[in-house]
Write a protein that holds these residues in place. Sequence first.
Motif, mmCIF file in Angstrom:
data_model
loop_
_atom_site.group_PDB
_atom_site.id
_atom_site.type_symbol
_atom_site.label_atom_id
_atom_site.label_comp_id
_atom_site.label_asym_id
_atom_site.label_seq_id
_atom_site.Cartn_x
_atom_site.Cartn_y
_atom_site.Cartn_z
ATOM 1 N N CYS A 262 0.841 -1.206 0.000
ATOM 2 C CA CYS A 262 0.000 0.000 0.000
ATOM 3 C C CYS A 262 0.871 1.249 0.000
ATOM 4 O O CYS A 262 2.098 1.174 -0.049
ATOM 5 N N GLN A 264 1.625 3.057 2.332
ATOM 6 C CA GLN A 264 2.476 3.107 3.528
ATOM 7 C C GLN A 264 3.693 2.186 3.403
ATOM 8 O O GLN A 264 4.495 2.096 4.333
ATOM 9 N N HIS A 266 3.378 -1.136 3.147
ATOM 10 C CA HIS A 266 3.053 -2.407 3.816
ATOM 11 C C HIS A 266 2.430 -3.386 2.826
ATOM 12 O O HIS A 266 1.547 -3.016 2.055
ATOM 13 N N HIS A 268 -0.190 -6.116 1.996
ATOM 14 C CA HIS A 268 -1.501 -6.405 2.576
ATOM 15 C C HIS A 268 -2.026 -7.777 2.176
ATOM 16 O O HIS A 268 -1.965 -8.151 1.007
ATOM 17 N N CYS A 323 -3.904 -0.577 9.489
ATOM 18 C CA CYS A 323 -2.944 0.182 8.675
ATOM 19 C C CYS A 323 -3.530 1.567 8.403
ATOM 20 O O CYS A 323 -4.725 1.688 8.115
ATOM 21 N N CYS A 325 -3.531 3.220 5.892
ATOM 22 C CA CYS A 325 -4.112 3.347 4.545
ATOM 23 C C CYS A 325 -5.602 3.019 4.555
ATOM 24 O O CYS A 325 -6.305 3.303 3.593
HETATM 25 ZN ZN LIG Z 1 -1.794 -0.177 4.193
#
Ligand SMILES: [Zn+2]
Length: 356
Positions: A262, A264, A266, A268, A323, A325
Amino acid sequence: MLVEREPYSLNAAEKQPLLLAELNELTKHHQQDCSPYRQLVAAQWPDFVAAEQTEQLPYLAVRLFKQLKLQSVPDADVFKVLYSSGTTGTPSRIVLDSATAAMQSKILVKIMQHWLGKARLPMLIIDHPGVIKDRSHFSARGAGIQGLSFMGRNHCYALNDDMSINFEALDQFCQQFGDGPVFVFGFTFMVWQFFIQELQKQNKTIVLPQALLLHSGGWKKLQDQAVDNTTFKQQVLAQTAISKVHNFYGMVEQVGAIFVECEQGHLHCPSYADVLVRTPGSWQTAAVGEEGVLQLLSTLPRSYPGHSLLSEDRAVLLGEDNCPCGRLGKYFHILGRLPQAEARGCSDTFSSGTTP
Ligand SMILES: [Zn+2]
């Protein structure tokens, strides 16, 4: 069924019971229809009947797909066999029947549409056209490009067969589509080595400000060159004006349910898949923030027992459902490959009691 849900729409309370039920059912199915799998489970989890949590599900070391014929359908139903390139010589052999292959494509499209939108976008492929031509030696790279190419239109290959940049094709693509949204795809190392670095060397830039770049494949070669994700993104922005850059993680043993990075940074889990992190040695599940070996769960594999696999990647779980996001589900980082000896060690643990 989880496959009917949107990719990042379920919180743990909704997802975990559905996931557990589907994975228990798959475990039973593979025990019935794949005798090496049945023997592996009986040797390692002699008392196993059903799991009450995903942590309790039996799991196979991913390397076993190189060593054993693991399929849960008769040979007559085999629709396609995928081979992983791998670094150790023997490739993994993943057997698909038509239903499993169709489900993998359907889910891949569903996840991709979340990131790309529903319309097919003009697609720039950072590779050479030869990579998908030789169907008899279909590489993982070729299969990946093939699998994603139907998400785009007006496909343009940015490289020539000798890996040099095809500036004529590239410039034409940018001129024609550069003002609008564009889908750019390539394998991480190819994008870096043969595109971004080459543009930089030749002091050239292209302008695709509305493009989204998806890239996949290991970071190992890039880490050897001390290139991290941040450097990668900065350099992509400098040479191409692309600011939306997403890595994704997936393996040939679990095609379809991929893990996309994402905004960020990260990775997912989509609704159809999940991850656990296990501490090497004790093989207990690690806490959030603790490094370990990544276990992958997927509800898609029916024609082969790949629904619960211990990978050879080190990872850390970062959180679940929280998260910044806004996407629900677990999110994590990949930290790199396990050293070979350790990877062999976890696979050897599972080899006893089977007749290859
Ligand atoms: Zn995220």
